[in-house]
Write a protein that holds these residues in place. Structure first.
Motif, PDB file in Angstrom:
ATOM      1  N   SER A  88      38.150  -4.005 -23.304  1.00 44.43           N
ATOM      2  CA  SER A  88      38.510  -2.974 -22.324  1.00 44.43           C
ATOM      3  C   SER A  88      38.352  -3.504 -20.896  1.00 44.43           C
ATOM      4  O   SER A  88      37.566  -4.429 -20.664  1.00 44.43           O
ATOM      5  CB  SER A  88      37.615  -1.744 -22.488  1.00 44.43           C
ATOM      6  N   ILE A 133      39.521  -9.177 -20.499  1.00 41.32           N
ATOM      7  CA  ILE A 133      40.142 -10.491 -20.285  1.00 41.32           C
ATOM      8  C   ILE A 133      40.684 -10.587 -18.868  1.00 41.32           C
ATOM      9  O   ILE A 133      41.299 -11.576 -18.488  1.00 41.32           O
ATOM     10  CB  ILE A 133      41.262 -10.804 -21.308  1.00 41.32           C
ATOM     11  N   TYR A 136      43.002  -5.871 -15.112  1.00 39.02           N
ATOM     12  CA  TYR A 136      44.303  -5.212 -15.151  1.00 39.02           C
ATOM     13  C   TYR A 136      44.319  -4.343 -16.406  1.00 39.02           C
ATOM     14  O   TYR A 136      43.504  -4.527 -17.315  1.00 39.02           O
ATOM     15  CB  TYR A 136      45.446  -6.233 -15.212  1.00 39.02           C
ATOM     16  N   LEU A 138      46.120  -3.012 -19.780  1.00 39.47           N
ATOM     17  CA  LEU A 138      47.163  -3.309 -20.777  1.00 39.47           C
ATOM     18  C   LEU A 138      47.505  -2.033 -21.551  1.00 39.47           C
ATOM     19  O   LEU A 138      46.892  -0.994 -21.337  1.00 39.47           O
ATOM     20  CB  LEU A 138      46.649  -4.378 -21.748  1.00 39.47           C
ATOM     21  N   GLY A 140      46.956  -1.690 -24.632  1.00 35.42           N
ATOM     22  CA  GLY A 140      45.919  -1.533 -25.652  1.00 35.42           C
ATOM     23  C   GLY A 140      45.094  -2.799 -25.691  1.00 35.42           C
ATOM     24  O   GLY A 140      45.383  -3.770 -24.994  1.00 35.42           O
ATOM     25  N   ALA A 144      44.216  -8.503 -25.744  1.00 32.05           N
ATOM     26  CA  ALA A 144      42.914  -9.081 -25.396  1.00 32.05           C
ATOM     27  C   ALA A 144      42.238  -9.645 -26.642  1.00 32.05           C
ATOM     28  O   ALA A 144      41.635 -10.721 -26.608  1.00 32.05           O
ATOM     29  CB  ALA A 144      42.037  -8.027 -24.739  1.00 32.05           C
TER      30      ALA A 144
HETATM   31  C1  LIG Z   1      40.719  -6.119 -22.150  1.00 27.83           C
HETATM   32  C2  LIG Z   1      41.343  -4.937 -22.531  1.00 27.83           C
HETATM   33  C3  LIG Z   1      42.230  -4.328 -21.635  1.00 27.83           C
HETATM   34  C4  LIG Z   1      42.897  -3.064 -22.003  1.00 27.83           C
HETATM   35  C5  LIG Z   1      42.680  -2.350 -23.159  1.00 27.83           C
HETATM   36  N1  LIG Z   1      43.473  -1.234 -23.080  1.00 27.83           N
HETATM   37  C6  LIG Z   1      44.147  -1.271 -21.902  1.00 27.83           C
HETATM   38  N2  LIG Z   1      43.812  -2.403 -21.216  1.00 27.83           N
HETATM   39  C7  LIG Z   1      42.499  -4.900 -20.392  1.00 27.83           C
HETATM   40  C8  LIG Z   1      41.846  -6.075 -20.073  1.00 27.83           C
HETATM   41  N3  LIG Z   1      40.979  -6.666 -20.932  1.00 27.83           N
END
Ligand SMILES: c1cc(-c2cnc[nH]2)ccn1
Length: 247
Positions: A88, A133, A136, A138, A140, A144
């Motif tokens: 996350s 990671i 930003y 993503l 989901g 990652a």
């Molecule tokens: C790990 C997860 C996420 C992410 C999980 N769900 C929406 N963004 C973003 C960056 N690193």
């Protein structure tokens, strides 16, 4: 090394894990990956895995029960102990040092969220570590998870044909971490939804969410605070959070 992935799209991970260095590591028996879908553990005809967020706002939140049942099944599939890692933007940044630490373990369980996120009570009860990671958002956690799998696979003895060194990418961080999220049920063995989110007082809800975002950033990523342009109101909210935190 064994990696179990909890995801609404396990086929996504299987695709990523089937090619390149990761695919080769699996063929060589250096690594195995196993997908688990929370929808298979959701009750009712609709197999519901998400619901509307308390306190209003856009999107949906993943519910406790299907995830808790799915994680239990994944854990039981192998006797090796494994940390549960939630991917996350609120997590600690992934670095090569962390990758080396993870690559040395016999097993990992990776939890991938979708929608606005996962009910905070499930995270508090089941997750050992949150990893990001990058700063930003993503669609989901699956991408990652694929990054973590790739990075640890490369460090398995015999995975790389030639001596390549992994390069650690830095990232531009700005903004604040997200606030906690909750959904139905309001009451659960894992705890209650904060009353303010059920008050219907949108100003109070917005204040609480902003304060939680500021407070979490201060606790988990103070480096991001240095970058953030905080308003006078933000500083007052954060100071209040700090006072409460210290008592
Ligand atoms: C790990 C997860 C996420 C992410 C999980 N769900 C929406 N963004 C973003 C960056 N690193």
């Amino acid at each position: 090394m064994r990696i179990d992935i909890v995801s609404l799209f396990p086929e996504f991970i299987a695709q990523c894990a089937g090619v390149g260095v990761v695919g080769r590591a699996q063929e060589r028996g250096l690594l195995s990956t196993h997908g688990w879908n929370p929808r298979d553990y959701a009750a009712g005809g609709y197999r519901r895995v998400d619901d509307r967020p308390f306190g209003g706002g856009p999107g949906m939140v993943m519910m406790i029960e299907p995830l808790q049942a799915c994680l239990s099944a994944a854990r039981a599939a192998d006797e090796a102990p494994a940390p549960v890692i939630y991917l996350s933007p609120q997590g600690r940044p992934l670095t090569q040092a962390k990758v080396r630490e993870l690559a040395a373990l016999p097993r990992l369980i990776l939890l991938c969220g979708r929608y606005e996120g996962v009910d905070e009570r499930l995270l508090a009860a089941e997750v050992d570590e949150e990893i990001s990671i990058g700063d930003y958002v993503l669609s989901g956690g699956e991408l990652a998870a694929a990054v973590v799998i790739d990075a640890v696979a490369r460090l398995q003895e015999g995975a790389l044909n030639d001596a390549e060194s992994a390069v650690q990418d830095s990232f531009e961080g700005d903004g604040l971490l997200d606030c906690p999220h909750y959904t139905h049920p309001a009451s659960h063995a894992l705890g209650e939804v904060p009353a303010v989110l059920r008050s219907g007082d949108h100003a109070a809800i917005a204040r609480w969410r902003r304060q939680q975002a500021l407070g979490r950033t201060w606790l988990r990523r103070p480096d991001l605070l240095d970058e953030a342009a905080l308003s006078k109101a933000d500083r007052a909210l954060l100071e209040e959070f700090r006072q409460q935190w210290r008592h």
